[in-house]
Design a protein around this motif. Structure first.
Motif, PDB file in Angstrom:
ATOM      1  N   ASN A  92      -8.964  -3.550 -12.099  1.00 27.87           N
ATOM      2  CA  ASN A  92      -8.059  -2.239 -11.481  1.00 27.87           C
ATOM      3  C   ASN A  92      -8.096  -2.178 -10.225  1.00 27.87           C
ATOM      4  OD1 ASN A  92      -7.424  -1.322 -14.161  1.00 27.87           O
ATOM      5  ND2 ASN A  92      -9.492  -0.406 -14.359  1.00 27.87           N
ATOM      6  N   TYR A  93      -9.075  -2.892  -9.366  1.00 24.14           N
ATOM      7  CA  TYR A  93      -9.357  -2.797  -7.999  1.00 24.14           C
ATOM      8  C   TYR A  93      -9.233  -4.416  -7.464  1.00 24.14           C
ATOM      9  CZ  TYR A  93     -10.900   1.742  -9.146  1.00 24.14           C
ATOM     10  OH  TYR A  93     -10.999   3.120  -9.672  1.00 24.14           O
ATOM     11  N   GLU A 139       0.873  -1.365  -0.072  1.00 24.49           N
ATOM     12  CA  GLU A 139       0.056   0.120  -0.008  1.00 24.49           C
ATOM     13  C   GLU A 139       0.997   1.293  -0.043  1.00 24.49           C
ATOM     14  OE1 GLU A 139      -3.353   2.313   2.806  1.00 24.49           O
ATOM     15  OE2 GLU A 139      -2.579   0.386   3.472  1.00 24.49           O
ATOM     16  N   VAL A 167      -3.267   1.799  -3.688  1.00 22.07           N
ATOM     17  CA  VAL A 167      -3.845   2.772  -2.926  1.00 22.07           C
ATOM     18  C   VAL A 167      -4.978   2.566  -2.188  1.00 22.07           C
ATOM     19  CG1 VAL A 167      -4.636   5.213  -3.006  1.00 22.07           C
ATOM     20  CG2 VAL A 167      -2.495   4.532  -4.315  1.00 22.07           C
ATOM     21  N   LYS A 168      -5.479   2.491  -1.054  1.00 21.01           N
ATOM     22  CA  LYS A 168      -6.652   2.501  -0.288  1.00 21.01           C
ATOM     23  C   LYS A 168      -7.733   3.384  -0.833  1.00 21.01           C
ATOM     24  CE  LYS A 168      -6.561   1.281   3.985  1.00 21.01           C
ATOM     25  NZ  LYS A 168      -6.423   1.529   5.334  1.00 21.01           N
ATOM     26  N   MET A 169      -8.999   2.951  -1.129  1.00 21.14           N
ATOM     27  CA  MET A 169      -9.943   3.716  -1.644  1.00 21.14           C
ATOM     28  C   MET A 169     -10.757   3.830  -0.575  1.00 21.14           C
ATOM     29  SD  MET A 169      -9.651   3.546  -4.803  1.00 21.14           S
ATOM     30  CE  MET A 169     -11.029   4.612  -5.372  1.00 21.14           C
ATOM     31  N   LYS A 170     -11.203   5.331  -0.652  1.00 19.15           N
ATOM     32  CA  LYS A 170     -12.017   5.771   0.499  1.00 19.15           C
ATOM     33  C   LYS A 170     -13.698   5.714  -0.113  1.00 19.15           C
ATOM     34  CE  LYS A 170      -8.356   8.329   2.673  1.00 19.15           C
ATOM     35  NZ  LYS A 170      -7.491   7.280   3.263  1.00 19.15           N
ATOM     36  N   HIS A 171     -14.367   5.195   0.757  1.00 20.22           N
ATOM     37  CA  HIS A 171     -15.686   5.195   0.386  1.00 20.22           C
ATOM     38  C   HIS A 171     -16.468   6.319   1.403  1.00 20.22           C
ATOM     39  CE1 HIS A 171     -15.449   2.385  -2.834  1.00 20.22           C
ATOM     40  NE2 HIS A 171     -14.569   1.675  -1.981  1.00 20.22           N
ATOM     41  N   GLN A 179     -11.207  -4.422   2.396  1.00 14.54           N
ATOM     42  CA  GLN A 179     -10.809  -2.977   2.092  1.00 14.54           C
ATOM     43  C   GLN A 179     -10.623  -2.998   0.530  1.00 14.54           C
ATOM     44  OE1 GLN A 179     -10.410  -0.112   3.780  1.00 14.54           O
ATOM     45  NE2 GLN A 179     -10.179   0.518   1.469  1.00 14.54           N
ATOM     46  N   GLU A 180     -11.023  -1.928  -0.138  1.00 15.81           N
ATOM     47  CA  GLU A 180     -10.773  -2.044  -1.575  1.00 15.81           C
ATOM     48  C   GLU A 180      -9.612  -1.126  -1.896  1.00 15.81           C
ATOM     49  OE1 GLU A 180     -13.457  -1.186  -5.604  1.00 15.81           O
ATOM     50  OE2 GLU A 180     -14.261  -0.251  -3.651  1.00 15.81           O
ATOM     51  N   TYR A 181      -8.848  -1.586  -2.804  1.00 10.53           N
ATOM     52  CA  TYR A 181      -7.559  -0.883  -3.132  1.00 10.53           C
ATOM     53  C   TYR A 181      -7.376  -0.957  -4.525  1.00 10.53           C
ATOM     54  CZ  TYR A 181      -5.737  -2.182   1.433  1.00 10.53           C
ATOM     55  OH  TYR A 181      -5.590  -2.387   2.740  1.00 10.53           O
ATOM     56  N   GLU A 182      -6.947   0.328  -5.236  1.00  4.90           N
ATOM     57  CA  GLU A 182      -6.914   0.459  -6.680  1.00  4.90           C
ATOM     58  C   GLU A 182      -5.364  -0.161  -6.892  1.00  4.90           C
ATOM     59  OE1 GLU A 182      -7.051   4.045 -10.160  1.00  4.90           O
ATOM     60  OE2 GLU A 182      -7.297   4.485  -8.200  1.00  4.90           O
TER      61      GLU A 182
END
Length: 72
Positions: A38-39, A11, A66-70, A45-48
């Protein structure tokens, strides 16, 4: 027989630092699927996926995420 490949998930933190999330052996089908996604979801936890590097010396695939923010 398909031996798979060691995949290291790394990450990229907001400050630019790198943090290793995990190392896991992936089947070649999972590695091939990276052409279409792509993810990734790891530990709920979802990452791109930003980029990947094949480290021949260490015989592993290193993925920069990179951690995705929701909003929720």
């Amino acid at each position: 027989m398909d031996q798979g490949l060691n995949v290291v998930l790394i990450e990229k933190l907001p400050g630019g630092e790198l943090k290793e999330i995990e190392t896991r052996r992936w089947s070649m089908n999972m590695v091939s699927s990276l052409e279409h996604v792509n993810y990734l979801v790891v530990g709920n936890q979802e990452y791109e996926t930003i980029e990947g590097r094949l480290n021949v010396d260490l015989e592993r695939l290193e993925l920069l995420l990179v951690k995705m923010k929701h909003d929720g």
